[in-house]
Motif scaffolding. Structure first.
Motif, PDB file in Angstrom:
ATOM      1  N   GLY A 256       0.834  -1.200   0.000  1.00 57.46           N
ATOM      2  CA  GLY A 256       0.000   0.000   0.000  1.00 57.46           C
ATOM      3  C   GLY A 256       0.864   1.243   0.000  1.00 57.46           C
ATOM      4  N   LYS A 257       0.215   2.377   0.168  1.00 61.62           N
ATOM      5  CA  LYS A 257       0.951   3.646   0.166  1.00 61.62           C
ATOM      6  C   LYS A 257       1.869   3.721   1.383  1.00 61.62           C
ATOM      7  CE  LYS A 257      -2.650   6.409  -0.039  1.00 61.62           C
ATOM      8  NZ  LYS A 257      -3.780   5.499  -0.310  1.00 61.62           N
ATOM      9  N   GLU A 258       1.388   3.124   2.477  1.00 69.53           N
ATOM     10  CA  GLU A 258       2.127   3.306   3.721  1.00 69.53           C
ATOM     11  C   GLU A 258       2.742   2.025   4.256  1.00 69.53           C
ATOM     12  OE1 GLU A 258      -1.508   6.179   4.075  1.00 69.53           O
ATOM     13  OE2 GLU A 258      -1.493   4.292   5.121  1.00 69.53           O
ATOM     14  N   SER A 259       2.483   0.920   3.591  1.00 66.47           N
ATOM     15  CA  SER A 259       2.987  -0.327   4.170  1.00 66.47           C
ATOM     16  C   SER A 259       3.176  -1.399   3.116  1.00 66.47           C
ATOM     17  CB  SER A 259       1.968  -0.832   5.193  1.00 66.47           C
ATOM     18  OG  SER A 259       0.775  -1.155   4.507  1.00 66.47           O
ATOM     19  N   ALA A 260       3.858  -2.463   3.545  1.00 69.41           N
ATOM     20  CA  ALA A 260       3.908  -3.686   2.743  1.00 69.41           C
ATOM     21  C   ALA A 260       3.228  -4.747   3.596  1.00 69.41           C
ATOM     22  CB  ALA A 260       5.353  -4.065   2.471  1.00 69.41           C
ATOM     23  N   VAL A 261       2.305  -5.491   3.019  1.00 68.51           N
ATOM     24  CA  VAL A 261       1.603  -6.524   3.787  1.00 68.51           C
ATOM     25  C   VAL A 261       2.084  -7.891   3.296  1.00 68.51           C
ATOM     26  CG1 VAL A 261      -0.640  -7.441   4.484  1.00 68.51           C
ATOM     27  CG2 VAL A 261      -0.379  -4.993   4.064  1.00 68.51           C
ATOM     28  N   LEU A 262       2.642  -8.673   4.231  1.00 65.87           N
ATOM     29  CA  LEU A 262       3.212  -9.978   3.877  1.00 65.87           C
ATOM     30  C   LEU A 262       2.313 -11.102   4.375  1.00 65.87           C
ATOM     31  CD1 LEU A 262       6.806  -9.254   5.243  1.00 65.87           C
ATOM     32  CD2 LEU A 262       5.949  -8.743   2.964  1.00 65.87           C
ATOM     33  N   HIS A 263       2.445 -12.251   3.728  1.00 63.41           N
ATOM     34  CA  HIS A 263       1.663 -13.405   4.153  1.00 63.41           C
ATOM     35  C   HIS A 263       2.550 -14.323   4.989  1.00 63.41           C
ATOM     36  CE1 HIS A 263      -0.084 -17.488   3.684  1.00 63.41           C
ATOM     37  NE2 HIS A 263      -1.210 -16.820   3.878  1.00 63.41           N
ATOM     38  N   ALA A 264       2.039 -14.750   6.121  1.00 62.81           N
ATOM     39  CA  ALA A 264       2.780 -15.706   6.956  1.00 62.81           C
ATOM     40  C   ALA A 264       1.855 -16.866   7.283  1.00 62.81           C
ATOM     41  CB  ALA A 264       3.246 -15.030   8.230  1.00 62.81           C
ATOM     42  N   ALA A 265       2.445 -18.012   7.595  1.00 63.73           N
ATOM     43  CA  ALA A 265       1.599 -19.176   7.891  1.00 63.73           C
ATOM     44  C   ALA A 265       2.168 -19.973   9.047  1.00 63.73           C
ATOM     45  CB  ALA A 265       1.486 -20.063   6.663  1.00 63.73           C
ATOM     46  N   GLN A 266       1.272 -20.658   9.731  1.00 65.16           N
ATOM     47  CA  GLN A 266       1.660 -21.549  10.812  1.00 65.16           C
ATOM     48  C   GLN A 266       1.172 -22.947  10.456  1.00 65.16           C
ATOM     49  OE1 GLN A 266       3.620 -21.804  13.168  1.00 65.16           O
ATOM     50  NE2 GLN A 266       2.701 -21.582  15.195  1.00 65.16           N
ATOM     51  N   HIS A 267       2.103 -23.891  10.351  1.00 64.19           N
ATOM     52  CA  HIS A 267       1.795 -25.275   9.974  1.00 64.19           C
ATOM     53  C   HIS A 267       0.950 -25.347   8.698  1.00 64.19           C
ATOM     54  CE1 HIS A 267       3.338 -25.967  13.870  1.00 64.19           C
ATOM     55  NE2 HIS A 267       2.263 -25.535  14.510  1.00 64.19           N
ATOM     56  N   SER A 268       1.159 -24.418   7.804  1.00 60.77           N
ATOM     57  CA  SER A 268       0.425 -24.344   6.517  1.00 60.77           C
ATOM     58  C   SER A 268      -1.086 -24.316   6.711  1.00 60.77           C
ATOM     59  CB  SER A 268       0.769 -25.526   5.613  1.00 60.77           C
ATOM     60  OG  SER A 268       2.129 -25.769   5.608  1.00 60.77           O
ATOM     61  N   ALA A 269      -1.554 -24.118   7.932  1.00 62.82           N
ATOM     62  CA  ALA A 269      -2.999 -24.158   8.168  1.00 62.82           C
ATOM     63  C   ALA A 269      -3.542 -22.765   8.502  1.00 62.82           C
ATOM     64  CB  ALA A 269      -3.304 -25.126   9.304  1.00 62.82           C
ATOM     65  N   THR A 270      -2.897 -22.084   9.404  1.00 63.72           N
ATOM     66  CA  THR A 270      -3.367 -20.761   9.792  1.00 63.72           C
ATOM     67  C   THR A 270      -2.561 -19.705   9.055  1.00 63.72           C
ATOM     68  OG1 THR A 270      -3.484 -21.785  11.959  1.00 63.72           O
ATOM     69  CG2 THR A 270      -4.028 -19.436  11.840  1.00 63.72           C
ATOM     70  N   SER A 271      -3.278 -18.743   8.482  1.00 61.98           N
ATOM     71  CA  SER A 271      -2.587 -17.675   7.761  1.00 61.98           C
ATOM     72  C   SER A 271      -2.595 -16.388   8.575  1.00 61.98           C
ATOM     73  CB  SER A 271      -3.287 -17.413   6.427  1.00 61.98           C
ATOM     74  OG  SER A 271      -2.977 -18.423   5.524  1.00 61.98           O
ATOM     75  N   TYR A 272      -1.533 -15.619   8.401  1.00 55.95           N
ATOM     76  CA  TYR A 272      -1.441 -14.308   9.047  1.00 55.95           C
ATOM     77  C   TYR A 272      -1.077 -13.255   8.014  1.00 55.95           C
ATOM     78  CZ  TYR A 272      -1.255 -17.013  13.340  1.00 55.95           C
ATOM     79  OH  TYR A 272      -1.549 -17.870  14.345  1.00 55.95           O
ATOM     80  N   ALA A 273      -1.467 -12.031   8.329  1.00 59.06           N
ATOM     81  CA  ALA A 273      -1.025 -10.901   7.508  1.00 59.06           C
ATOM     82  C   ALA A 273      -0.076 -10.083   8.376  1.00 59.06           C
ATOM     83  CB  ALA A 273      -2.216 -10.067   7.073  1.00 59.06           C
ATOM     84  N   ILE A 274       1.095  -9.811   7.818  1.00 59.12           N
ATOM     85  CA  ILE A 274       2.064  -8.995   8.564  1.00 59.12           C
ATOM     86  C   ILE A 274       2.142  -7.637   7.870  1.00 59.12           C
ATOM     87  CG2 ILE A 274       4.447  -8.794   9.347  1.00 59.12           C
ATOM     88  CD1 ILE A 274       4.677 -11.819   9.035  1.00 59.12           C
TER      89      ILE A 274
END
Ligand SMILES: Nc1ncnc2c1ncn2[C@@H]1O[C@H](COP(=O)(O)OP(=O)(O)OP(=O)(O)O)[C@@H](O)[C@H]1O
Length: 510
Positions: A256-274
């Motif tokens: 975005g204009k103010e950030s970069a949003v990355l994808h993270a995962a835990q045990h390929s099951a739960t996803s997170y946005a960083i």
């Protein structure tokens, strides 16, 4: 036992008895002219004797080097080789003979090697030779130029040149610029001249440019750019991976204009946005509508950290009230971890990017109603105004559920301009759904009244009414912070942060 009688007499210093001793000559004799003449005559005699000896052995040895040269015309390779070998043997014999009589060896087999063999056929050395030839040519050209200049010089005493001579200094300047002093890439410019003015300017530029490049490198280390994260953030992510918050960070969801949003995962099951907030000040300047008025933020870099924390706090408040938004997980400096809105690793599209042609009118209307509800609940339950609400910050999951994101700038209702920001959010939302063709949308005033439970009227401009209302209803407390709305916002933020802080594990020991 004859030797035993007087062992010191015959072999006192361990010398062999048959060694011929040099005749002992007194110093006076050595210095005398007569003695020197004698020595000269003796050397001549010895030389003649030696030459005779050679003649007896090999015939005439006054052979010059030229006579050794071979005429190989019409000879086969084998014949050339044999001839060369003969010459080689002969010269070696002569050399040995000379050596045995004089103790000096002049042995030079190199000259018998055919020319082509002496030169190496390795490509590297060919290249070296070529380079050398090119350099020689270049310098020959330069010498010629210099020589022609020299010829043009006026004769007499005025012809002497000093370091101040324009030609000399020009050449020296060019040499310094293109060879040693300069850190800028200049290319190969041997032989050019630079006048002092240009040289000084170039040097000054080179200095400032190298300083700038050093600063730039430093900045790049610290800055979070569009596609990458800075070293500190990377370290933080490794730390979270070690702590087991997630086990992989595998790509960029969006920048975005103010950030970069990355994808993270835990045990390929739960996803997170960083969400990694950019730490370049230019981005920061764009974002802050009210912090810019706050004179306490002398160092804007310090403020950058606040945005991640603010978003975390607002998400916490909203999640607590069950609003459809990402769940906040962790925050540190400019990095925020939250739950991922989407399915199968694919982020839910923003309302802006939804393919609306596949939606019926009812479905579109249902989406609008969800947005309306979010606005109402944010205001009434969370006491927040989004302050940047639009089709860009609302995501639609595959089950047609709207989620609100990007709440770092969302503000508490106590903010003196919260109603003005709410008015702007309402305008954005109604404009978007009008474009989508949703029927029977509320007017700005109706939606405003629905959200705030205030009673604005239709026949006056909403914003004018809001300004008037804010003016009249500002509390004594707010009036104090009138010129610095950010002061108030920050106060509120600090209070909330304090309230949310978990008790320190050290407390019971204090
Ligand atoms: N929790 C999330 N789950 C999935 N995707 C997300 C999440 N948070 C953000 N995104 C994606 O990242 C994009 C940028 O996020 P966000 O709007 O929060 O950052 P921003 O820097 O404020 O961007 P912009 O300035 O464009 O609004 C969003 O448009 C969305 O597509």
């Amino acid at each position: 036992m004859a030797n035993c009688d007087n062992p010191w007499k015959k072999n006192a210093w361990g010398k062999k008895e048959d060694v011929v001793e040099e005749p002992v000559v007194s110093f006076i004799d050595v210095m005398s002219e007569e003695y020197i003449e004698d020595m000269g005559a003796q050397e001549k005699l010895e030389e003649e004797r030696y030459m005779k000896q050679l003649e007896q052995m090999f015939g005439d040895t006054s052979t010059s080097d030229d006579q050794f040269s071979l005429n190989t015309e019409g000879m086969t390779d084998e014949e050339v080789a044999m001839a060369l070998q003969r010459h080689f043997d002969r010269e070696q014999d002569v050399a040995r003979a000379v050596a045995s009589s004089s103790g000096v060896v002049h042995f030079a087999p190199d000259r018998y090697l055919p020319k082509t063999l002496q030169e190496t056929d390795s490509e590297e050395e060919d290249d070296d030779a070529l380079r050398q030839a090119a350099t020689d040519l270049l310098y020959a050209k330069l010498d010629a130029e210099n020589a022609s200049e020299t010829r043009l010089r006026p004769e007499g005493t005025s012809a002497s040149r000093t370091k101040h001579d324009t030609g000399v200094s020009g050449r020296r300047n060019a040499d310094k610029t293109f060879n040693d002093r300069n850190t800028l890439p200049t290319g190969d410019m041997v032989g050019d001249k630079l006048n002092n003015k240009v040289f000084n300017k170039l040097m000054a530029f080179s200095k400032s440019e190298s300083k700038r490049q050093m600063r730039q490198n430093d900045k790049e280390e610290k800055a979070t750019t569009d596609t990458s994260v800075d070293n500190d953030t990377r370290l933080l992510l490794y730390k979270w991976i070690n702590q087991g918050v997630f086990d992989s960070v595998d790509g960029i969801i969006a920048t975005g204009k103010e950030s970069a949003v990355l994808h993270a995962a835990q045990h390929s099951a739960t996803s997170y946005a960083i969400k990694v907030y950019k730490t370049t000040l230019s981005e920061f300047k764009n974002r802050s509508e009210y912090v810019k008025d706050d004179f306490r933020f002398k160092n804007p870099r310090g403020v950058l950290k606040i945005w991640a924390e603010r978003e975390f706090m607002n998400l916490t408040r909203m999640a607590k009230h069950g609003l459809p938004c990402p769940q906040p997980i962790k925050v540190r400096r400019n990095v925020l971890v939250m739950s991922f809105v989407g399915a199968d690793g694919l982020a839910a599209p923003r309302l802006k990017n939804v393919e609306w042609e596949f939606f019926t009118d009812e479905e579109r209307r249902a989406v609008f109603e969800q947005v309306q509800t979010i606005m109402c609940r944010m205001y009434k339950e969370c006491l927040l105004v989004h302050a940047d609400l639009s089709e860009f910050n609302l995501l639609l999951t595959p089950d047609n559920k709207v989620h609100v994101i990007d709440v770092s700038q969302a503000m508490d209702l106590s903010h003196p301009r919260s109603l003005q920001f709410l008015t702007r959010d309402i305008q954005n939302v109604i404009a978007f759904f009008t474009r989508l063709g949703v029927q029977n949308l509320p007017t700005h005033v109706q939606l405003f009244n629905l959200i705030t439970d205030l009673e604005m009227v239709e026949d006056h401009d909403l914003l004018v009414q809001v300004e008037q209302f804010s003016e009249e209803n500002r509390s004594a407390d707010l009036r104090h912070d009138k010129s610095r709305p950010a002061d108030m916002e920050l106060k509120k933020y600090s209070e909330e942060k304090k309230a949310n802080r978990e008790p320190s594990p050290a407390r019971e020991y204090n």
